[in-house]
Enzyme design. Structure first.
Site, PDB file in Angstrom:
ATOM      1  N   ARG A   1     152.145  63.744  31.933  1.00  0.00           N
ATOM      2  CA  ARG A   1     152.315  62.395  32.292  1.00  0.00           C
ATOM      3  C   ARG A   1     151.645  61.429  31.260  1.00  0.00           C
ATOM      4  NH1 ARG A   1     147.519  61.654  32.103  1.00  0.00           N
ATOM      5  NH2 ARG A   1     148.061  59.413  33.084  1.00  0.00           N
ATOM      6  N   ARG A  23     161.837  59.767  33.691  1.00  0.00           N
ATOM      7  CA  ARG A  23     160.882  58.845  34.094  1.00  0.00           C
ATOM      8  C   ARG A  23     161.082  57.542  33.482  1.00  0.00           C
ATOM      9  NH1 ARG A  23     154.795  60.028  34.786  1.00  0.00           N
ATOM     10  NH2 ARG A  23     154.952  58.437  36.592  1.00  0.00           N
ATOM     11  N   ALA A  32     152.516  57.731  29.210  1.00  0.00           N
ATOM     12  CA  ALA A  32     153.688  57.325  28.318  1.00  0.00           C
ATOM     13  C   ALA A  32     153.818  58.148  26.894  1.00  0.00           C
ATOM     14  CB  ALA A  32     153.665  55.936  28.258  1.00  0.00           C
ATOM     15  N   ASP A  39     152.726  51.602  29.970  1.00  0.00           N
ATOM     16  CA  ASP A  39     154.040  52.330  29.831  1.00  0.00           C
ATOM     17  C   ASP A  39     155.043  51.614  29.233  1.00  0.00           C
ATOM     18  OD1 ASP A  39     152.417  53.968  31.959  1.00  0.00           O
ATOM     19  OD2 ASP A  39     154.269  55.057  31.712  1.00  0.00           O
TER      20      ASP A  39
HETATM   21  O1  MRU Z   1     152.290  58.055  36.250  1.00  0.00           O
HETATM   22  P1  MRU Z   1     151.363  58.376  35.139  1.00  0.00           P
HETATM   23  O2  MRU Z   1     150.163  59.179  35.188  1.00  0.00           O
HETATM   24  O3  MRU Z   1     152.441  58.743  33.947  1.00  0.00           O
HETATM   25  O4  MRU Z   1     151.123  56.839  34.696  1.00  0.00           O
HETATM   26  C1  MRU Z   1     150.189  56.903  33.179  1.00  0.00           C
HETATM   27  C2  MRU Z   1     149.730  55.499  33.155  1.00  0.00           C
HETATM   28  O5  MRU Z   1     150.034  54.621  33.929  1.00  0.00           O
HETATM   29  C3  MRU Z   1     149.192  55.368  31.902  1.00  0.00           C
HETATM   30  O6  MRU Z   1     148.150  54.293  31.871  1.00  0.00           O
HETATM   31  C4  MRU Z   1     150.190  55.069  30.760  1.00  0.00           C
HETATM   32  O7  MRU Z   1     151.022  55.789  30.770  1.00  0.00           O
HETATM   33  C5  MRU Z   1     149.367  54.839  29.238  1.00  0.00           C
HETATM   34  S1  MRU Z   1     148.812  56.592  28.789  1.00  0.00           S
HETATM   35  C6  MRU Z   1     148.276  56.332  27.294  1.00  0.00           C
END
Ligand code: MRU
Length: 361
Positions: free
Chosen positions: A46, A89, A48, A243
């Site tokens: 997980r 996603r 982005a 994201d």
């Molecule tokens: O649902 P997730 O854990 O994938 O969400 C992750 C986030 O919201 C992070 O802050 C974002 O992806 C940036 S990661 C460098």
């Protein structure tokens, strides 16, 4: 944090299963693109940029199993695999960004003259090399962001972060956590407040784990404590990941980010977003156009698999929210620190992509 979240080994995609962290460090061995898609959808990987990297390796894996004998049939099968991954996603734009880049690479190789049988092996190797490039490039980008962002963190500062935007969410080093790491290297005098980040506890499980490993001092707080700690003057600035960033600077990030931004605004605390350009979606006018992933309500009804609500309780579970650009002090990118008005600063930076030589430091 020197663990790679996704690795390629002997034709298999190895994915660090982040659902089991911090207790267990275990890699899933994924043999098919469908398995990679499940790993992304069920959040073994997980964050982005890491989602984009996983998808790049996933499509490289898919390419190897395509049995087509003509370029057109090959591309049709490639597109099918691509669409399957892209649907896993919807908010993290790095996913589609990485897949588009993999497709461009495939098209370049297919356009070469010569026998399709020879092109096949070029495709296999070329796509794997492109996935590795996306992975390594992301780490360099994060280190550049760290250098730019560290300047915004004064010596002795207390920094709030939300979710996990660390090495676990990227090709390594991290975006928001990368800024914190670079600031720590400069001053060795800062303190981090880590939001636990309900419902899936990425802050409590992952950011806390990364900071522990780096020996960066931190205090874990529940999400609803942030306002009080600001009121008590314990927090000097907030830095979070993203994201998707729209062309006007609106930012989608983990649910709860918007509340942190509103609290920062109320208390006069700078609120920074750290994100590479692979997270910027210049095709969107504003955050209203960003699709928000709705996840299974069971993630809210239970904590770490243990049901905490009545059997007939209902829950909502948007995985992300959108912070309007007016609440953002600056967006830290690998191309520099961008300030409002973001419509202008993002457009200028978007028009000046980095040359490879600038990234390979
Ligand atoms: O649902 P997730 O854990 O994938 O969400 C992750 C986030 O919201 C992070 O802050 C974002 O992806 C940036 S990661 C460098």
């Amino acid at each position: 944090m020197s663990l790679k979240v996704v690795r390629w080994h002997d034709g298999v995609v190895q994915m660090l299963d982040q659902r089991r962290l911090p207790g267990t460090v275990e890699y899933l061995e994924l043999q098919t693109v469908e398995e990679v898609g499940e790993g992304i959808a069920h959040m073994a990987v997980r964050g982005a940029p890491a989602i984009g990297i996983a998808a790049a390796y996933g499509i490289a894996l898919a390419a190897r199993s395509i049995t087509a004998t003509t370029p057109d049939d090959w591309m049709e099968a490639f597109q099918k695999a691509k669409q399957g991954l892209a649907a896993t996603r919807p908010t993290a734009v790095n996913l589609v960004w990485a897949l588009d880049r993999m497709e461009a690479c495939a098209r370049r190789l297919l356009d070469r003259d010569g026998d399709f049988a020879n092109t096949r092996s070029l495709l296999d190797e070329g796509l794997l090399a492109e996935a590795r490039e996306i992975d390594e490039e992301d780490e360099w980008m994060c280190r550049r962001m760290g250098d730019f962002g560290a300047v915004l963190v004064p010596d002795g500062a207390s920094v709030l972060t939300h979710c996990n935007a660390g090495g676990l969410a990227t090709g390594g080093y991290g975006t928001a956590v990368g800024v914190i790491r670079s600031a720590w290297t400069r001053h060795s005098n800062l303190h981090v407040y880590v939001d636990e980040t309900r419902p899936l506890l990425q802050g409590a499980r992952l950011t806390a784990w990364e900071l522990s490993q780096e020996k960066i001092p931190y205090t874990l707080i529940t999400d609803n404590m942030a306002g009080w700690f600001m009121r008590c003057k314990k927090i000097d600035l907030a830095v979070v990941g993203a994201d998707r960033v729209a062309s006007n600077g609106d930012v989608a990030n983990k649910i709860g980010t918007y509340s942190v931004a509103v609290l920062c605004h109320h208390h006069g605390i700078p609120f920074y977003v750290a994100a590479p350009f692979s997270t910027v979606d210049m095709s969107l006018r504003s955050g209203e156009q960003i699709p928000i992933e709705q996840r299974n309500p069971n993630e809210v009804l239970a904590v770490q698999g243990n049901r905490v609500s009545p059997h007939d309780a209902r829950a909502a579970n948007p995985a992300f929210d959108v912070t309007p650009h007016e609440l953002i002090s600056a967006i830290i990118t690998e191309r520099g620190v961008l300030r409002p008005p973001f419509t202008e600063s993002l457009a200028t930076a978007a028009a000046h992509p980095l040359e490879r030589s600038e990234t390979a430091r």
